[in-house]
Write a protein that holds these residues in place. Structure first.
Motif, mmCIF file in Angstrom:
data_model
loop_
_atom_site.group_PDB
_atom_site.id
_atom_site.type_symbol
_atom_site.label_atom_id
_atom_site.label_comp_id
_atom_site.label_asym_id
_atom_site.label_seq_id
_atom_site.Cartn_x
_atom_site.Cartn_y
_atom_site.Cartn_z
ATOM 1 N N ASP A 42 55.999 -13.242 29.703
ATOM 2 C CA ASP A 42 54.556 -13.179 29.910
ATOM 3 C C ASP A 42 54.051 -14.588 30.217
ATOM 4 N N GLN A 55 57.626 -3.341 24.384
ATOM 5 C CA GLN A 55 56.481 -3.531 25.277
ATOM 6 C C GLN A 55 56.812 -3.173 26.729
ATOM 7 N N VAL A 57 56.792 -0.392 28.509
ATOM 8 C CA VAL A 57 55.894 0.491 29.267
ATOM 9 C C VAL A 57 54.646 -0.261 29.730
ATOM 10 N N THR A 58 54.187 -1.208 28.919
ATOM 11 C CA THR A 58 52.958 -1.912 29.296
ATOM 12 C C THR A 58 53.217 -3.174 30.121
ATOM 13 N N ASN A 59 54.486 -3.560 30.266
ATOM 14 C CA ASN A 59 54.788 -4.793 31.017
ATOM 15 C C ASN A 59 56.041 -4.558 31.864
ATOM 16 N N ARG A 259 56.049 4.306 35.731
ATOM 17 C CA ARG A 259 55.736 4.384 34.302
ATOM 18 C C ARG A 259 55.986 5.791 33.760
ATOM 19 N N ARG A 263 58.753 7.046 30.945
ATOM 20 C CA ARG A 263 58.434 7.881 29.774
ATOM 21 C C ARG A 263 59.305 9.137 29.768
#
Ligand code: ATP
Ligand code: MG
Length: 716
Positions: A42, A55, A57-59, A259, A263
Motif C-alpha cells: 500500500d 485484505q 478482496v479490498t486491495n 472480485r 469470492r
C-alpha cells in the motif's frame, strides 16, 4: 543460534524449529501455523502473510500470490503464460525478459520479480521465527518441489540470500517428508532389506510422489514422479461449473468481475473441503455476488468427482509412472504415506489404494511434516544443535550431459554424466587433454519441465601446452551439489613432472596443492570410467568422487546411481611403484560461468533494496504504534478525568481545559493528524503527559499516604 526448516508452499508456508526438546512448528503473528504465501503493498508499507490474504478482496491489484511456480522463469515461458492467466495482479515483461509484478507501493508504480516477492515472504518467516524463538535466526533448510530444475533452485537460493537467510540445504519436499517419517522410527531394518515407503504430497499447485528406501539411520530416495495438479485445479474446475450455472440462472458473468470471481473461488474452496468430509449434497451461497444479487447452489461429492475425472486420471498416471520408474513390485512397498492438503480428497486416497494395493496411511502431520523434516535436516547439518545423525541421500531427477568445444582440427564432443534419479550430492571428474582454454556446456539430457535445457556454460581459462608443446590433462569436476544444483565446481590442470627425486616431496604436498579440490584424501575411493562417446582425441575419462567429507553424506560414495557407470581402477594420483616416479600437481584453473540466477552485483542491489523495505516497514510499524499510543492515551485520560478516578485531583477549570484539548486531539487524529510521522505523535503525547502527569502524581501520592493529605486539609 536457532535453526529452522521452511516449507515454502504455493498457498502457504510453515516454519519449524529444532529445539532441545524436539521439533516445533512455529506460530506467526496471528497465532497460526500456516502463513499464506501472499504479499501486498500500500502507500506506506508491505503487508505479508495472513494480513495480506485477509485484505486481498479490498486491495486486489496490489496483492500478489502464486509466485512460487514462476521462480527462475522468463515472462514468455509458456508455463508462465498459463500461470498468469489465473493471477489477478498486473504482470509485465521486463526489458531483460524477466517477470515483473506491477504494484502500487509507496504511492509509486513499482515492479517486483517472483524472487523478490519470495524474499519478502522469507523476511516475514524470519521475523516470525525470531519472535517465536526469541533468538537470532540465519541458518535454515528450505524445501522445494523435487521437480524444480536448476534455474528454479538457483532463484530460490537467490531469494533466500536477498532475505538474509543462510541456506544449509535446499531440500526436496518429499525428501523432507521422508526424513520426518524415518528419523523417529526405531524399527527400521538393517541394510540388506530396506523398507520402501511411497510418499504422496498433493498441495495447492502440484502432485509429487517419491519412493524412499529406509534402513537403520538412513534414507535413500529411489525415484520421483510428479504432475502439475493441485488443489487449485480442483477449485478451477468447480469455479467453471458454478460460473456457468450462475450465468445461466442469474445472467451474471463472474468471469468479467475479478472480485466476484475471487469470492466464488473462496467459497468453492470451503465447499471442496466440506465435500472431503461429507458425501451428502452441500450448499454454496454467496450474498450480493454481483449487481446485489444473492446466488446459491449445491453440489455432492460424486458430482465433483465426475467433473474432475480428467484430473484424477492424471493423478493415477503419476502413481503408475512412479511404480514403473522405481522398478519396484507392489510387494516391495511397505506403505504409502500421504501429506499435503489435497490428499484429503477421498478419491485420491482411493486411487492410492487402487494403484499401490495399500490404504493411504496418514501417520504423518499432513500440513507440517515438510517443514519438520527440513528443520531436522537443518539440525543435523548445523553445529549449533546436537542431534542424532541420520543419513539422507537424495536424488536429482533428470539426466545430465556435458559437451565441449573442439580444438584446432579436433572435434568437440559430449558425454552423459548423470542418468535420471542419480543420487545427490555427487561429483564426477572428467579428464580431457587440452592445450588451450575451452568451454563446456552442461545441460539436461531429457525432457524437463523448463523451456531451456541448458544449465550453464563454463569457460575454462589459462589452459596451455606443456613445455614440449603437448596437450595437458585437465580435470573438470561436474557436480550435483546438496541443493540439487548441477554445476562445474572446479577445473584443474594436471601438472606432471617426471622426476625420480621429486616424488616424495610432491606427493606430500599435492593434496593441498589444488584449492577447491575436494577429492583430497580420498584417492583410494576414486572410480574411473573411459567415456564411450565423443571426443576421442581428447581422451575423456570420467570418475566418480567421494562426497563423504564435503556433504556429510554417508551413502553416496560407492553408489554412483546408474548401473555400469563406473568400475574401480587405480587411484587418482600416480603411485610410487612405477619405475620412473612421477610427481603430480593439480593447478586450479580460473573459470568464468554463464548460468542461472542473478549476478553478484544485481544480488547485492536486491539485498539492499530488501533491507530498505524492511527498514521502511519497521519505521511504519513504529509510526502506527506511536499513533495508537497517542489515541489510546486520549481515550484513557478522558475516561479517567470525566467521572473517573482522576476527576477529584484536578481543579474544575483545568479539567475542562484538558478535556477540550483531548477532544481536539481526537478530532485531529481522524483528520489532518491521521498520517503524520512518528515524532509528531510522540511529541503530542509528551505534551499531554506534561499536563496530566502532575494530576496522576497527586492521585498516586494520595493513594499511598491518604493520612498526610487529611492533615493537610485540616491545616487549610
Ligand atoms: P504446494 O505444495 O503445491 O506448493 P502448499 O504446500 O501451499 O502448495 P498445501 O498447504 O499442502 O499446499 O495444500 C493446500 C491445498 O489443499 C489447497 O488447495 C486446499 O484447498 C487443499 N485442501 C486443504 N484441505 C483440504 C480438504 N479437506 N479437502 C480438499 N482439499 C483440501
Ligand atoms: Mg506443499
Amino acid at each position: 543460534m536457532s535453526v529452522i526448516g521452511i516449507d515454502f508452499g504455493n498457498e502457504s508456508c510453515y516454519v519449524a524449529a529444532a529445539k532441545a526438546g524436539g521439533i516445533e512448528t512455529l506460530a506467526n503473528d496471528y497465532s497460526l501455523r500456516a502463513t499464506p504465501s501472499f504479499v501486498a503493498f500500500d502507500g506506506r508499507k508491505r503487508i505479508i502473510g495472513v494480513a495480506a490474504k485477509n485484505q486481498q478482496v479490498t486491495n486486489m491489484k496490489n496483492t500478489v500470490s502464486g509466485f512460487k511456480r514462476l521462480l527462475g522463469r522468463k515472462y514468455n515461458d509458456p508455463h508462465v503464460q498459463r500461470e498468469l492467466s489465473s493471477i489477478p495482479t498486473k504482470v509485465d515483461q521486463r526489458p531483460d525478459g524477466s517477470i515483473g509484478f506491477k504494484v502500487s507501493y509507496l504511492d509509486q508504480e513499482q515492479y517486483f520479480s517472483p524472487e523478490q516477492l519470495t524474499a519478502m515472504l522469507f523476511t516475514k518467516l524470519k521475523e516470525t521465527s525470531t519472535a517465536a524463538l526469541q533468538a537470532q535466526v540465519n541458518d535454515c533448510v528450505i524445501t522445494c518441489p523435487a521437480y524444480f530444475t536448476n534455474s528454479e533452485r538457483k532463484a530460490l537460493l537467490d531469494a533466500a540470500q536477498i532475505a538474509g537467510l543462510n541456506v544449509l540445504r535446499l531440500m526436496n519436499e518429499t525428501t523432507a517428508t521422508a526424513l520426518s517419517y524415518g528419523f523417529y522410527k526405531q524399527d527400521l531394518p538393517e541394510d540388506n532389506k530396506p523398507r520402501n515407503v511411497v510418499f504422496v504430497d498433493c498441495g495447492n499447485s502440484s502432485l509429487q510422489v517419491s519412493v524412499c528406501a529406509f534402513t537403520k539411520g538412513k534414507l535413500k530416495m529411489l525415484a520421483s514422479a510428479w504432475d502439475q495438479i493441485g488443489g487449485r485445479d480442483f477449485d478451477n474446475v468447480l469455479a467453471e461449473h458454478f460460473a456457468k450455472e450462475f450465468y445461466d440462472r442469474y445472467k451474471l458473468n463472474a468471469k468479467t468481475n475479478p472480485r466476484a470471481y475471487l469470492r466464488l473461488l473462496t467459497e468453492i474452496e470451503k465447499l471442496k473441503k466440506q465435500m472431503s468430509a461429507n458425501s451428502t449434497k452441500l450448499p454454496i451461497n454467496i450474498e450480493c455476488f454481483m449487481d446485489d444479487v444473492d446466488v446459491s447452489s449445491s453440489m455432492q461429492r460424486t458430482q465433483m468427482e465426475e467433473l474432475s475425472a480428467h484430473l484424477f486420471k492424471r493423478v493415477e498416471m503419476t502413481f503408475i509412472k512412479l511404480l514403473q520408474d522405481s522398478k519396484l513390485s507392489l510387494d516391495d512397498i511397505h506403505s504409502v504415506e500421504v501429506v499435503g492438503g489435497t490428499t484429503r480428497i477421498p478419491a485420491i486416497k482411493h486411487l492410492i489404494e487402487q494403484v499401490f494395493g495399500k490404504p493411504a496411511s496418514t501417520t504423518l502431520n499432513q500440513d507440517e511434516s515438510v517443514s519438520r523434516g527440513a528443520a531436522l535436516q537443518c539440525a543435523i547439518m548445523s553445529p549449533a544443535v546436537r542431534v542424532r545423525e541420520f543419513g539422507v541421500t537424495d536424488i536429482q531427477n533428470y539426466a545430465v550431459k556435458v559437451s565441449w568445444d573442439g580444438e584446432g582440427s579436433q572435434a568437440g564432443g559430449e558425454i552423459d554424466v548423470f542418468p535420471a534419479f542419480h543420487s545427490a550430492p555427487f561429483s564426477r571428474l572428467l579428464t580431457l587433454n587440452r592445450k588451450e582454454p575451452f568451454s563446456m556446456t552442461v545441460q539436461y539430457a531429457q525432457a524437463i519441465p523448463f523451456p531451456d535445457p541448458v544449465i550453464g556454460k563454463w569457460f575454462i581459462k589459462d589452459v596451455k601446452p606443456n613445455e614440449r608443446g603437448e596437450h595437458q590433462e585437465v580435470k573438470v569436476k561436474v557436480r550435483i551439489n546438496h541443493h540439487g544444483i548441477v554445476l562445474i565446481s572446479s577445473a584443474s590442470l594436471v601438472d606432471k613432472k617426471e622426476d625420480e627425486t621429486a616424488n616424495a616431496a610432491a606427493n606430500a604436498g599435492e593434496h593441498g596443492s589444488a584449492p577447491g579440490n575436494d577429492e583430497k584424501g580420498n584417492a583410494g575411493d576414486q572410480q574411473q570410467q573411459q567415456a564411450g562417446n565423443g571426443g576421442e582425441p581428447m581422451d575423456v575419462q570420467q570418475e566418480a568422487c567421494n562426497e563423504n567429507e564435503e556433504d556429510n553424506n554417508t551413502s553416496t560414495a560407492s553408489s554412483p546411481g546408474g548401473q555400469g557407470w563406473a568400475q574401480r581402477v587405480k587411484g587418482w594420483f600416480s603411485s610410487g611403484t612405477e619405475k620412473k616416479k612421477k610427481a603430480t600437481k593439480l593447478i586450479e584453473l580460473p573459470m568464468e560461468v554463464k548460468t542461472h540466477g542473478f549476478s553478484s552485483p544485481d544480488l547485492q542491489n536486491l539485498v539492499q533494496q530488501e533491507s530498505k523495505m524492511i527498514a521502511n516497514d519497521a519505521r511504519e510499524t513504529q509510526r502506527v504504534d506511536a499513533r495508537n499510543a497517542l489515541e489510546e492515551y486520549v481515550y484513557d485520560m478522558r475516561n479517567k478525568l470525566q467521572g473517573g478516578p482522576l476527576e477529584r485531583y484536578v481543579l474544575e477549570a483545568d479539567r475542562e481545559a484538558i478535556c477540550s484539548q483531548l477532544n481536539d486531539l481526537e478530532n485531529w487524529l481522524y483528520e489532518e493528524g491521521e498520517d503524520c510521522d512518528r515524532d509528531t505523535y510522540v511529541n503530542k503525547l509528551k505534551g499531554l503527559h506534561s499536563q496530566t502527569d502532575p494530576i496522576k502524581e497527586r492521585a498516586n501520592d494520595y493513594e499511598n499516604a491518604p493520612a498526610a493529605f487529611d492533615e493537610l486539609n485540616h491545616s487549610i
